[in-house]
Design a protein around this motif. Structure first.
Motif, PDB file in Angstrom:
ATOM      1  N   LEU A 464       0.826  -1.205   0.000  1.00  0.00           N
ATOM      2  CA  LEU A 464       0.000   0.000   0.000  1.00  0.00           C
ATOM      3  C   LEU A 464       0.862   1.258   0.000  1.00  0.00           C
ATOM      4  CD1 LEU A 464      -2.985   0.808   0.093  1.00  0.00           C
ATOM      5  CD2 LEU A 464      -2.821   0.871   2.592  1.00  0.00           C
ATOM      6  N   ARG A 465       1.977   1.230   0.727  1.00  0.00           N
ATOM      7  CA  ARG A 465       2.880   2.379   0.763  1.00  0.00           C
ATOM      8  C   ARG A 465       3.398   2.705  -0.634  1.00  0.00           C
ATOM      9  NH1 ARG A 465       7.471   1.202   3.018  1.00  0.00           N
ATOM     10  NH2 ARG A 465       6.813  -0.765   3.962  1.00  0.00           N
ATOM     11  N   HIS A 466       3.829   1.687  -1.359  1.00  0.00           N
ATOM     12  CA  HIS A 466       4.396   1.924  -2.683  1.00  0.00           C
ATOM     13  C   HIS A 466       3.326   2.297  -3.706  1.00  0.00           C
ATOM     14  CE1 HIS A 466       7.747  -0.217  -0.756  1.00  0.00           C
ATOM     15  NE2 HIS A 466       8.504   0.417  -1.620  1.00  0.00           N
ATOM     16  N   ARG A 467       2.149   1.736  -3.561  1.00  0.00           N
ATOM     17  CA  ARG A 467       1.063   2.094  -4.482  1.00  0.00           C
ATOM     18  C   ARG A 467       0.650   3.558  -4.288  1.00  0.00           C
ATOM     19  NH1 ARG A 467      -1.975  -1.952  -7.015  1.00  0.00           N
ATOM     20  NH2 ARG A 467      -1.245  -4.072  -6.599  1.00  0.00           N
ATOM     21  N   THR A 468       0.437   3.958  -3.045  1.00  0.00           N
ATOM     22  CA  THR A 468      -0.020   5.324  -2.776  1.00  0.00           C
ATOM     23  C   THR A 468       1.053   6.349  -3.112  1.00  0.00           C
ATOM     24  OG1 THR A 468       0.658   5.070  -0.447  1.00  0.00           O
ATOM     25  CG2 THR A 468      -1.643   4.638  -0.983  1.00  0.00           C
ATOM     26  N   TRP A 469       2.327   5.970  -3.015  1.00  0.00           N
ATOM     27  CA  TRP A 469       3.399   6.898  -3.353  1.00  0.00           C
ATOM     28  C   TRP A 469       3.387   7.279  -4.829  1.00  0.00           C
ATOM     29  CZ3 TRP A 469       5.649   9.953  -0.235  1.00  0.00           C
ATOM     30  CH2 TRP A 469       6.839  10.608  -0.563  1.00  0.00           C
ATOM     31  N   ARG A 470       2.761   6.438  -5.639  1.00  0.00           N
ATOM     32  CA  ARG A 470       2.686   6.713  -7.077  1.00  0.00           C
ATOM     33  C   ARG A 470       1.429   7.483  -7.457  1.00  0.00           C
ATOM     34  NH1 ARG A 470       4.735   1.278  -7.248  1.00  0.00           N
ATOM     35  NH2 ARG A 470       2.626   0.473  -7.627  1.00  0.00           N
ATOM     36  N   TRP A 471       0.552   7.758  -6.490  1.00  0.00           N
ATOM     37  CA  TRP A 471      -0.633   8.549  -6.782  1.00  0.00           C
ATOM     38  C   TRP A 471      -0.213   9.940  -7.269  1.00  0.00           C
ATOM     39  CZ3 TRP A 471      -4.040   7.666  -1.795  1.00  0.00           C
ATOM     40  CH2 TRP A 471      -4.532   6.348  -1.810  1.00  0.00           C
ATOM     41  N   LYS A 472      -0.950  10.453  -8.248  1.00  0.00           N
ATOM     42  CA  LYS A 472      -0.607  11.763  -8.790  1.00  0.00           C
ATOM     43  C   LYS A 472      -0.699  12.848  -7.726  1.00  0.00           C
ATOM     44  CE  LYS A 472      -1.602  14.958 -12.563  1.00  0.00           C
ATOM     45  NZ  LYS A 472      -2.403  15.224 -13.774  1.00  0.00           N
ATOM     46  N   LEU A 473      -1.718  12.762  -6.871  1.00  0.00           N
ATOM     47  CA  LEU A 473      -1.889  13.768  -5.825  1.00  0.00           C
ATOM     48  C   LEU A 473      -0.729  13.746  -4.835  1.00  0.00           C
ATOM     49  CD1 LEU A 473      -3.793  15.942  -4.723  1.00  0.00           C
ATOM     50  CD2 LEU A 473      -4.932  14.170  -3.371  1.00  0.00           C
ATOM     51  N   ILE A 474      -0.239  12.542  -4.527  1.00  0.00           N
ATOM     52  CA  ILE A 474       0.864  12.403  -3.576  1.00  0.00           C
ATOM     53  C   ILE A 474       2.178  12.908  -4.163  1.00  0.00           C
ATOM     54  CG2 ILE A 474       2.209  10.722  -2.254  1.00  0.00           C
ATOM     55  CD1 ILE A 474      -0.520  11.283  -1.111  1.00  0.00           C
ATOM     56  N   SER A 475       2.266  12.932  -5.499  1.00  0.00           N
ATOM     57  CA  SER A 475       3.520  13.373  -6.123  1.00  0.00           C
ATOM     58  C   SER A 475       3.880  14.803  -5.729  1.00  0.00           C
ATOM     59  CB  SER A 475       3.417  13.262  -7.652  1.00  0.00           C
ATOM     60  OG  SER A 475       2.452  14.186  -8.164  1.00  0.00           O
ATOM     61  N   TYR A 476       2.896  15.588  -5.335  1.00  0.00           N
ATOM     62  CA  TYR A 476       3.168  16.975  -4.958  1.00  0.00           C
ATOM     63  C   TYR A 476       3.881  17.088  -3.607  1.00  0.00           C
ATOM     64  CZ  TYR A 476       0.027  18.226  -8.775  1.00  0.00           C
ATOM     65  OH  TYR A 476      -0.539  18.371 -10.021  1.00  0.00           O
ATOM     66  N   ILE A 477       3.892  16.006  -2.822  1.00  0.00           N
ATOM     67  CA  ILE A 477       4.572  16.065  -1.526  1.00  0.00           C
ATOM     68  C   ILE A 477       5.873  15.275  -1.528  1.00  0.00           C
ATOM     69  CG2 ILE A 477       2.383  16.359  -0.299  1.00  0.00           C
ATOM     70  CD1 ILE A 477       2.659  13.448   0.630  1.00  0.00           C
ATOM     71  N   HIS A 478       6.299  14.765  -2.703  1.00  0.00           N
ATOM     72  CA  HIS A 478       7.580  14.069  -2.773  1.00  0.00           C
ATOM     73  C   HIS A 478       8.709  15.027  -2.380  1.00  0.00           C
ATOM     74  CE1 HIS A 478       6.202  10.686  -5.750  1.00  0.00           C
ATOM     75  NE2 HIS A 478       5.533  10.699  -4.617  1.00  0.00           N
ATOM     76  N   TRP A 479       9.724  14.468  -1.711  1.00  0.00           N
ATOM     77  CA  TRP A 479      10.828  15.308  -1.260  1.00  0.00           C
ATOM     78  C   TRP A 479      11.938  15.355  -2.294  1.00  0.00           C
ATOM     79  CZ3 TRP A 479       9.424  10.724   1.330  1.00  0.00           C
ATOM     80  CH2 TRP A 479      10.273   9.623   1.121  1.00  0.00           C
ATOM     81  N   THR A 480      12.803  16.334  -2.163  1.00  0.00           N
ATOM     82  CA  THR A 480      13.937  16.481  -3.074  1.00  0.00           C
ATOM     83  C   THR A 480      15.112  15.639  -2.584  1.00  0.00           C
ATOM     84  OG1 THR A 480      14.683  18.425  -1.846  1.00  0.00           O
ATOM     85  CG2 THR A 480      13.265  18.814  -3.754  1.00  0.00           C
ATOM     86  N   SER A 481      16.091  15.429  -3.458  1.00  0.00           N
ATOM     87  CA  SER A 481      17.201  14.546  -3.140  1.00  0.00           C
ATOM     88  C   SER A 481      18.043  15.037  -1.970  1.00  0.00           C
ATOM     89  CB  SER A 481      18.099  14.352  -4.371  1.00  0.00           C
ATOM     90  OG  SER A 481      18.611  15.593  -4.806  1.00  0.00           O
ATOM     91  N   ASP A 482      18.074  16.357  -1.731  1.00  0.00           N
ATOM     92  CA  ASP A 482      18.901  16.850  -0.626  1.00  0.00           C
ATOM     93  C   ASP A 482      18.250  16.655   0.738  1.00  0.00           C
ATOM     94  OD1 ASP A 482      16.947  18.802  -0.598  1.00  0.00           O
ATOM     95  OD2 ASP A 482      18.282  20.456  -1.122  1.00  0.00           O
ATOM     96  N   ARG A 483      17.062  16.046   0.752  1.00  0.00           N
ATOM     97  CA  ARG A 483      16.432  15.695   2.029  1.00  0.00           C
ATOM     98  C   ARG A 483      16.772  14.256   2.441  1.00  0.00           C
ATOM     99  NH1 ARG A 483      11.795  18.369   3.666  1.00  0.00           N
ATOM    100  NH2 ARG A 483      12.093  17.178   5.605  1.00  0.00           N
ATOM    101  N   GLU A 484      17.498  13.532   1.584  1.00  0.00           N
ATOM    102  CA  GLU A 484      17.833  12.151   1.876  1.00  0.00           C
ATOM    103  C   GLU A 484      18.741  12.054   3.097  1.00  0.00           C
ATOM    104  OE1 GLU A 484      16.691   9.399   0.758  1.00  0.00           O
ATOM    105  OE2 GLU A 484      15.475  10.201  -0.848  1.00  0.00           O
ATOM    106  N   VAL A 485      18.574  10.993   3.881  1.00  0.00           N
ATOM    107  CA  VAL A 485      19.340  10.836   5.124  1.00  0.00           C
ATOM    108  C   VAL A 485      20.029   9.476   5.207  1.00  0.00           C
ATOM    109  CG1 VAL A 485      18.004  12.452   6.504  1.00  0.00           C
ATOM    110  CG2 VAL A 485      17.182  10.097   6.237  1.00  0.00           C
ATOM    111  N   GLY A 486      20.131   8.774   4.100  1.00  0.00           N
ATOM    112  CA  GLY A 486      20.865   7.516   4.090  1.00  0.00           C
ATOM    113  C   GLY A 486      20.035   6.291   4.380  1.00  0.00           C
ATOM    114  N   GLU A 487      18.725   6.391   4.255  1.00  0.00           N
ATOM    115  CA  GLU A 487      17.876   5.213   4.457  1.00  0.00           C
ATOM    116  C   GLU A 487      16.578   5.387   3.692  1.00  0.00           C
ATOM    117  OE1 GLU A 487      15.814   5.256   8.466  1.00  0.00           O
ATOM    118  OE2 GLU A 487      17.507   6.544   8.886  1.00  0.00           O
TER     119      GLU A 487
END
Length: 487
Positions: A464-487
């Motif tokens: 469910l996590r991976h399916r919802t992450w691909r929702w078009k509406l959810i794409s607006y809250i995706h983070w940028t690469s400089d927010r990555e923390v190594g996990e």
């Protein structure tokens, strides 16, 4: 715990970068496939200033440590944790001192608003700080300490109110609060360094990510060619501002929590917080009247009854922390060393029993005027559930969406606060209309229904996590690469 050299080799198979890293959404290899050693996640750098390299004692000391969070969290993500802690606690302290002397209602109301604005930052920043300095396999027990202290703080406040404040002017509560806040403020200023740390661009990790096989060869090459980072001095650690941590706009980070609630796991965690902490608000909003009518308790007797709440919170620490970690680790071993965030969810089955039982004991005990120990045990079990259930669900969603842990925590706690705020207004009319037994019986049924959802999330949450992450509406809250923390 595995040593750093062994861990560097063991981590090769677990490294992911760029889009691959963002696509994991919490699924990582936590144990080495061959040696079964714990892989340190996120991977610590060789920089002594990396919070993951701090001593265990210093990490735990950090763990001890409303609406305003929509400002505080983006600022902490953009400019660091330390400046936000200092500014928010300065406001908190100033408001607490102000309220000692304020006599007018208007001034008192403004002071209370500023008090909430300043104090609210710590509730959301603390889980982010814990995620900054502790490894994935350690977070459960440390977060349990944090949630337990939150619960104990409420119970301890009632105890103080019953034993001390009742025989003194009401302003004494702000005198006590001011002293405590001043002490914490000094600790933050003098001993609390920045915990946000960027691990991007580590040469060793880049070499491994590109498929290099001879990790020891590259480790030696890198260590001989790159200057070894020097540990910052005490005075350098006292610097308030270091650098901007992300290119993301403050606006995007401010509105992201409004979209995060659409993620099923975050919504469920918010509901769990609401039916545990929210229903404690329902209890405390009329507990004085309830115990007075049913048992003739005076303020000091009511304060003593809340000792059970403190005991329940303390028992909840291992039940929500170590137990959750142990269960998750057991499933990790069975899964070939791959950790899914959902693997800690079975531990919440305890709260599925204790939460409705607590509400029934309290409601029926007060309604039928059973022995005072009956609703008092209910208070203890409900506070146990707060520490146990809220810890498990909060660590679960932080593990699932670690780069935006701040926004996720803000969403969960904000939803809970709104629910609790409404209950504080409507509990007494509800009880007057249907009685304690029916009102708290209904709460018990609601709590059981919400907590029961851990079962489908355990089996289908990852998909469910991976399916919802691909929702078009959810794409607006995706983070940028400089927010990555190594996990």
């Amino acid at each position: 715990m595995s040593n750093p050299d062994a861990n560097a080799d063991a981590h090769i198979s677990g490294i992911q970068t760029g889009e691959q890293k963002r696509a994991t959404l919490g699924n990582v290899r936590l144990r080495d496939h061959h040696t079964n050693e714990v892989i340190l996640i996120p991977t610590p750098s060789n920089d002594p200033n990396d919070p993951l390299n701090w001593s265990q004692f210093y990490k735990v000391y950090i763990a001890v440590v409303g609406l305003g969070n929509f400002l505080w969290v983006p600022l902490a993500n953009k400019f660091g944790r330390r400046p936000v802690y200092i500014i928010s606690y300065a406001i908190y302290l100033a408001a607490a001192v102000w309220l000692i002397f304020e006599k007018r209602f208007t001034g008192f109301l403004v002071g209370r608003i500023l008090l909430g604005f300043g104090s609210g930052a710590a509730e959301t920043l603390a889980p982010i700080t814990i995620a900054d300095v502790f490894f994935l396999h350690e977070r459960g027990k440390i977060m349990a300490l944090y949630t337990s202290f939150l619960s104990i703080g409420v119970a301890f406040g009632v105890l103080i109110d019953g034993l001390i404040v009742i025989n003194h002017p009401w302003t004494v509560i702000y005198e006590i609060a001011s002293a405590l806040v001043a002490f914490v403020f000094l600790l933050i200023v003098l001993t609390f360094p920045e915990t946000a740390f960027s691990r991007d661009g580590q040469p060793l990790l880049e070499a491994q990510a590109q498929g290099e096989q001879d990790s020891e060869k590259y480790r030696i090459t890198v260590e001989s060619s790159v200057p070894h980072p020097r540990k910052r001095s005490y005075l350098q650690n006292l610097k308030i501002f270091h650098k901007t941590l992300t290119e993301e706009s403050l606006f995007k980070m401010s509105v992201r929590p409004l979209g995060v609630i659409l993620l099923p796991s975050v919504l469920w965690a918010s509901l769990v917080q609401s039916v545990t902490i929210g229903f404690v608000v329902a209890v405390t909003s009329n507990v004085a009247v309830a115990y007075s009518d049913a048992y003739g308790f005076r303020a000091w007797q009511l304060g003593l009854a809340f000792i059970s709440a403190i005991l329940g919170s303390l028992i909840g620490i291992p039940a929500g922390g170590q137990l959750g970690d142990l269960i998750a680790d057991w499933f990790t071993r069975r899964n070939g060393g791959i950790r899914d965030p959902e693997m800690r969810l079975p531990a919440i089955a305890l709260s599925l029993i204790t939460t409705p039982l607590a509400l029934i004991l309290y409601g029926v005990g007060i309604q039928k005027k059973l022995h005072w120990i009956c609703p008092t045990i209910g208070l203890g079990l409900l506070n146990f559930s707060i520490t146990q259930a809220t810890n498990i669900c909060l660590v679960y969603v932080i593990d699932s969406y670690r780069p935006i842990a701040g926004e996720v925590t803000l969403t969960v706690l904000g939803f809970k606060s709104l629910f609790g705020f409404l209950l504080s207004f409507y509990t007494n009319p509800w009880v007057e209309q249907v009685g304690y037994q029916n009102a708290f019986g209904t709460m018990a049924a609601i709590a059981a229904g919400v907590l029961l959802f851990w079962i489908p999330l355990y089996f289908w949450g990852s998909s469910l996590r991976h399916r919802t992450w691909r929702w078009k509406l959810i794409s607006y809250i995706h983070w940028t690469s400089d927010r990555e923390v190594g996990e």
